[in-house]
Design a protein around this motif. Sequence first.
Motif, PDB file in Angstrom:
ATOM      1  N   VAL A 111       0.862  -1.187   0.000  1.00  0.00           N
ATOM      2  CA  VAL A 111       0.000   0.000   0.000  1.00  0.00           C
ATOM      3  C   VAL A 111       0.901   1.241   0.000  1.00  0.00           C
ATOM      4  CG1 VAL A 111      -1.975  -1.039   1.201  1.00  0.00           C
ATOM      5  CG2 VAL A 111      -0.137  -0.041   2.546  1.00  0.00           C
TER       6      VAL A 111
ATOM      7  N   ILE B 257      -0.696   3.414   5.331  1.00  0.00           N
ATOM      8  CA  ILE B 257      -1.927   3.019   6.023  1.00  0.00           C
ATOM      9  C   ILE B 257      -2.493   4.188   6.800  1.00  0.00           C
ATOM     10  CG2 ILE B 257      -2.837   1.606   7.907  1.00  0.00           C
ATOM     11  CD1 ILE B 257      -0.931  -0.606   6.914  1.00  0.00           C
ATOM     12  N   LYS B 258      -3.775   4.476   6.564  1.00  0.00           N
ATOM     13  CA  LYS B 258      -4.464   5.470   7.402  1.00  0.00           C
ATOM     14  C   LYS B 258      -5.392   4.706   8.339  1.00  0.00           C
ATOM     15  CE  LYS B 258      -4.039   9.427   4.391  1.00  0.00           C
ATOM     16  NZ  LYS B 258      -4.175   9.244   2.928  1.00  0.00           N
ATOM     17  N   ASN B 259      -5.267   4.975   9.622  1.00  0.00           N
ATOM     18  CA  ASN B 259      -6.101   4.280  10.601  1.00  0.00           C
ATOM     19  C   ASN B 259      -7.575   4.652  10.450  1.00  0.00           C
ATOM     20  OD1 ASN B 259      -3.931   2.926  11.688  1.00  0.00           O
ATOM     21  ND2 ASN B 259      -3.470   4.559  13.130  1.00  0.00           N
ATOM     22  N   PHE B 260      -8.459   3.754  10.854  1.00  0.00           N
ATOM     23  CA  PHE B 260      -9.915   3.923  10.773  1.00  0.00           C
ATOM     24  C   PHE B 260     -10.373   4.141   9.330  1.00  0.00           C
ATOM     25  CE2 PHE B 260      -8.524   5.610  14.903  1.00  0.00           C
ATOM     26  CZ  PHE B 260      -9.146   4.701  15.734  1.00  0.00           C
ATOM     27  N   SER B 261      -9.548   3.732   8.364  1.00  0.00           N
ATOM     28  CA  SER B 261      -9.870   4.022   6.962  1.00  0.00           C
ATOM     29  C   SER B 261      -9.781   2.788   6.093  1.00  0.00           C
ATOM     30  CB  SER B 261      -8.901   5.063   6.416  1.00  0.00           C
ATOM     31  OG  SER B 261      -9.164   6.299   6.980  1.00  0.00           O
ATOM     32  N   ASN B 262     -10.304   2.960   4.882  1.00  0.00           N
ATOM     33  CA  ASN B 262     -10.218   1.953   3.848  1.00  0.00           C
ATOM     34  C   ASN B 262      -9.009   2.299   2.969  1.00  0.00           C
ATOM     35  OD1 ASN B 262     -10.556   0.348   1.666  1.00  0.00           O
ATOM     36  ND2 ASN B 262     -12.668   0.918   1.251  1.00  0.00           N
ATOM     37  N   ASN B 263      -7.981   1.450   3.003  1.00  0.00           N
ATOM     38  CA  ASN B 263      -6.746   1.708   2.270  1.00  0.00           C
ATOM     39  C   ASN B 263      -6.664   0.785   1.063  1.00  0.00           C
ATOM     40  OD1 ASN B 263      -5.219   3.436   4.454  1.00  0.00           O
ATOM     41  ND2 ASN B 263      -6.145   1.698   5.520  1.00  0.00           N
TER      42      ASN B 263
ATOM     43  N   ILE C 204      -5.214  -1.444  -1.822  1.00  0.00           N
ATOM     44  CA  ILE C 204      -4.001  -2.239  -2.063  1.00  0.00           C
ATOM     45  C   ILE C 204      -3.509  -1.955  -3.481  1.00  0.00           C
ATOM     46  CG2 ILE C 204      -3.129  -4.600  -2.326  1.00  0.00           C
ATOM     47  CD1 ILE C 204      -5.205  -5.428  -0.157  1.00  0.00           C
TER      48      ILE C 204
ATOM     49  N   ILE D 250       2.830  -6.684   5.194  1.00  0.00           N
ATOM     50  CA  ILE D 250       2.277  -5.416   4.711  1.00  0.00           C
ATOM     51  C   ILE D 250       3.433  -4.431   4.496  1.00  0.00           C
ATOM     52  CG2 ILE D 250       0.424  -3.722   5.052  1.00  0.00           C
ATOM     53  CD1 ILE D 250      -0.729  -6.425   5.662  1.00  0.00           C
TER      54      ILE D 250
ATOM     55  N   ASN E 288       8.376   3.697   3.931  1.00  0.00           N
ATOM     56  CA  ASN E 288       9.489   2.747   3.988  1.00  0.00           C
ATOM     57  C   ASN E 288       9.368   1.858   5.234  1.00  0.00           C
ATOM     58  OD1 ASN E 288      11.751   1.535   2.961  1.00  0.00           O
ATOM     59  ND2 ASN E 288      13.177   2.925   3.975  1.00  0.00           N
ATOM     60  N   ASN E 289       8.159   1.400   5.461  1.00  0.00           N
ATOM     61  CA  ASN E 289       7.860   0.593   6.651  1.00  0.00           C
ATOM     62  C   ASN E 289       7.270  -0.749   6.223  1.00  0.00           C
ATOM     63  OD1 ASN E 289       7.383  -0.045   9.377  1.00  0.00           O
ATOM     64  ND2 ASN E 289       5.272   0.649   9.219  1.00  0.00           N
ATOM     65  N   HIS E 290       7.443  -1.763   7.038  1.00  0.00           N
ATOM     66  CA  HIS E 290       6.741  -3.014   6.800  1.00  0.00           C
ATOM     67  C   HIS E 290       6.556  -3.768   8.106  1.00  0.00           C
ATOM     68  CE1 HIS E 290      11.010  -4.363   6.395  1.00  0.00           C
ATOM     69  NE2 HIS E 290      10.562  -5.369   7.112  1.00  0.00           N
TER      70      HIS E 290
ATOM     71  N   PHE F 183       8.306  -3.424  11.378  1.00  0.00           N
ATOM     72  CA  PHE F 183       9.510  -4.214  11.090  1.00  0.00           C
ATOM     73  C   PHE F 183       9.534  -5.530  11.872  1.00  0.00           C
ATOM     74  CE2 PHE F 183      10.631   0.305  10.696  1.00  0.00           C
ATOM     75  CZ  PHE F 183      10.910   0.346   9.343  1.00  0.00           C
TER      76      PHE F 183
ATOM     77  N   ASN G 172      -7.666   0.476  17.703  1.00  0.00           N
ATOM     78  CA  ASN G 172      -7.486   1.006  16.348  1.00  0.00           C
ATOM     79  C   ASN G 172      -7.884  -0.062  15.335  1.00  0.00           C
ATOM     80  OD1 ASN G 172      -6.586   2.704  14.249  1.00  0.00           O
ATOM     81  ND2 ASN G 172      -4.601   1.686  14.210  1.00  0.00           N
ATOM     82  N   HIS G 173      -8.296   0.379  14.164  1.00  0.00           N
ATOM     83  CA  HIS G 173      -8.492  -0.571  13.071  1.00  0.00           C
ATOM     84  C   HIS G 173      -8.318   0.120  11.741  1.00  0.00           C
ATOM     85  CE1 HIS G 173     -12.661   1.010  13.591  1.00  0.00           C
ATOM     86  NE2 HIS G 173     -12.615   1.014  12.266  1.00  0.00           N
TER      87      HIS G 173
ATOM     88  N   MET H  83      -8.499  -0.906   7.173  1.00  0.00           N
ATOM     89  CA  MET H  83      -8.926  -1.879   6.176  1.00  0.00           C
ATOM     90  C   MET H  83      -7.973  -1.803   4.991  1.00  0.00           C
ATOM     91  SD  MET H  83     -12.795  -2.084   4.823  1.00  0.00           S
ATOM     92  CE  MET H  83     -13.405  -3.399   3.808  1.00  0.00           C
TER      93      MET H  83
ATOM     94  N   THR I 237      -7.992  -3.040   1.029  1.00  0.00           N
ATOM     95  CA  THR I 237      -8.908  -3.632   0.042  1.00  0.00           C
ATOM     96  C   THR I 237      -8.224  -3.901  -1.290  1.00  0.00           C
ATOM     97  OG1 THR I 237      -9.666  -1.395  -0.464  1.00  0.00           O
ATOM     98  CG2 THR I 237     -11.039  -2.690   0.985  1.00  0.00           C
TER      99      THR I 237
END
Lengths: 310, 310
Positions: A17, A20-26, A28, A94, A100-102, B23, B101-102, B104, B106
């Motif tokens: 991705v 990632i934004k929290n509380f959101s639909n991200n 892929i 992810i 630059n995170n995983h 990480f 927190n959550h 998504m 997609t």
Amino acid sequence: MIATVTLNPAIDKIIVVDEIKNFSNNKIKQIKLDIGGKGTHVSSVLSDLGLKNVATGILGGYTGSILESLLGKKNIQCQFIHPPNYETRTSYIIIEENKNNHFMLTERGNKVDEKSINELVEMIIKLSSSCEFMVFSGGVSPGFNIDIYKKLIELANKNGCKTFLDASGDYLLEGIKARPFMIKPNIDEICDIIGHRPENIKEIVFHAQKLIKSGIKVVAVTLGSDGSLIVSENEAFRIYPPKVKAINTVGCGDVFFGSSIFKLYHKSTLREAFKFATAVSASKAMKLMTSEFDINEALRLLDDVLIKDV
Amino acid sequence: MIATVTLNPAIDKIIVVDEIKNFSNNKIKQIKLDIGGKGTHVSSVLSDLGLKNVATGILGGYTGSILESLLGKKNIQCQFIHPPNYETRTSYIIIEENKNNHFMLTERGNKVDEKSINELVEMIIKLSSSCEFMVFSGGVSPGFNIDIYKKLIELANKNGCKTFLDASGDYLLEGIKARPFMIKPNIDEICDIIGHRPENIKEIVFHAQKLIKSGIKVVAVTLGSDGSLIVSENEAFRIYPPKVKAINTVGCGDVFFGSSIFKLYHKSTLREAFKFATAVSASKAMKLMTSEFDINEALRLLDDVLIKDV
């Protein structure tokens, strides 16, 4: 011949991705499937380096059939036990490109029935009588006893196989009692063995030498981006890896393990084997896929790998 | 009868962890599969409220068969088109329990071939001649033209069906040209319609009334935790939801949409329908699964739902 044993393999699902934004639909951007599980990763590395090998262990269901097809594409001979109603687990890696995170999310895996465990024991007896090297690597599906690696390594040792173990927790503590030829603990697994976090490299060497005295031939301790520490009866040295821009470090330990075993299988010295393994692992860190590396890049990186006696 | 149309359904995979460490390898505590995709979510809500319904759209492969079995368990009649070599996508909902927190992730979905699209058009013609309500909801698989909702809604309207649309971007802009009975844009989708971010509620009401004048009967604008704004020819009112402790707000919009349609199907007034929908949606926010709610909890929450004319 060389065989790998994976008691809880996985499919690696690599999900890319932007961020990632929290509380959101991200959304892929890209999704890829790769061989997952430590032993099967080692098989993949050996195969990529041109060494034919057999993969055995426990596997099943829809994800299991995908994994077997991925292994098959790499010309890895599959001789897995398929428990009834067993579904191979998935690991999610992810990648947040913009940051630059995983990170990785791993399923525990499904329970293996006793009949399948007995079938696996028979398979190990059979395979170890025709293999020179046997690699035991990774976590264990629920259903196995904690002494499973000990039991299997004893059987393989008895058949004259050189055995390699990469495990953690109780499975490692029990497994080393069978005196495998080589173990590859990371720093957390060294803590499992010592019982506390070592204060310095000297303390790790001291405990590694105790393991060598107990009958293990090689202790290779991986230290993440700080490289590794190799201890045998005759030597102890540290390896410093080249500085590279990491994209996905998941799988670096398996690539290191696999490529050192590849070199040892071809009669290299410990220094040659682990220097090579360090360079291949550095190449892997720069790749998206969990067991991907570029051998030419690794060979170029070889000159930047430093070895110092400790 | 009532039918839902989902052009890009999904399996929702709900992955629960304590907390994600970057990480790192994070162990999954719990993993659950649920019906995903907006139209199929509406089917699930209708079914949970006791209303038999038909789900149609595009579906296929291994994940498609899991989705059909989940829908079947809820007594939803499945009449999907199955394109060859088409695999239904997966949406990943990651719940970090310790951080409350959550988020998504997609997948985009796979391309649908022209023959399957034509089969779907035939299915819509057939179904809309025997249904009173038809719900078009969610994103669209690659392969469809941007006027697909416009085309299908026109066909259903022609057959005397009341049509409901929940879409975004160009699919929404084209779809509203067919004058569905009701649309349920969220604040981002209202921006798609207006062309910019509205400054205040008054501006949203102004544009909703323009839509009503064009022939749409009900515009229900969802405002996240701020509730919703309902506009019809004769009225315009805001609904303020009860304050609840949210666990997973993914799916709240679909539950709101589905339960308002359920009430309208049973001839409720707009105020009754959307008050009920708000309470059911609040109950959903307190649940882990994406289309789960507790009807008794929702009925208790009804008294805390406020309605004010605007």
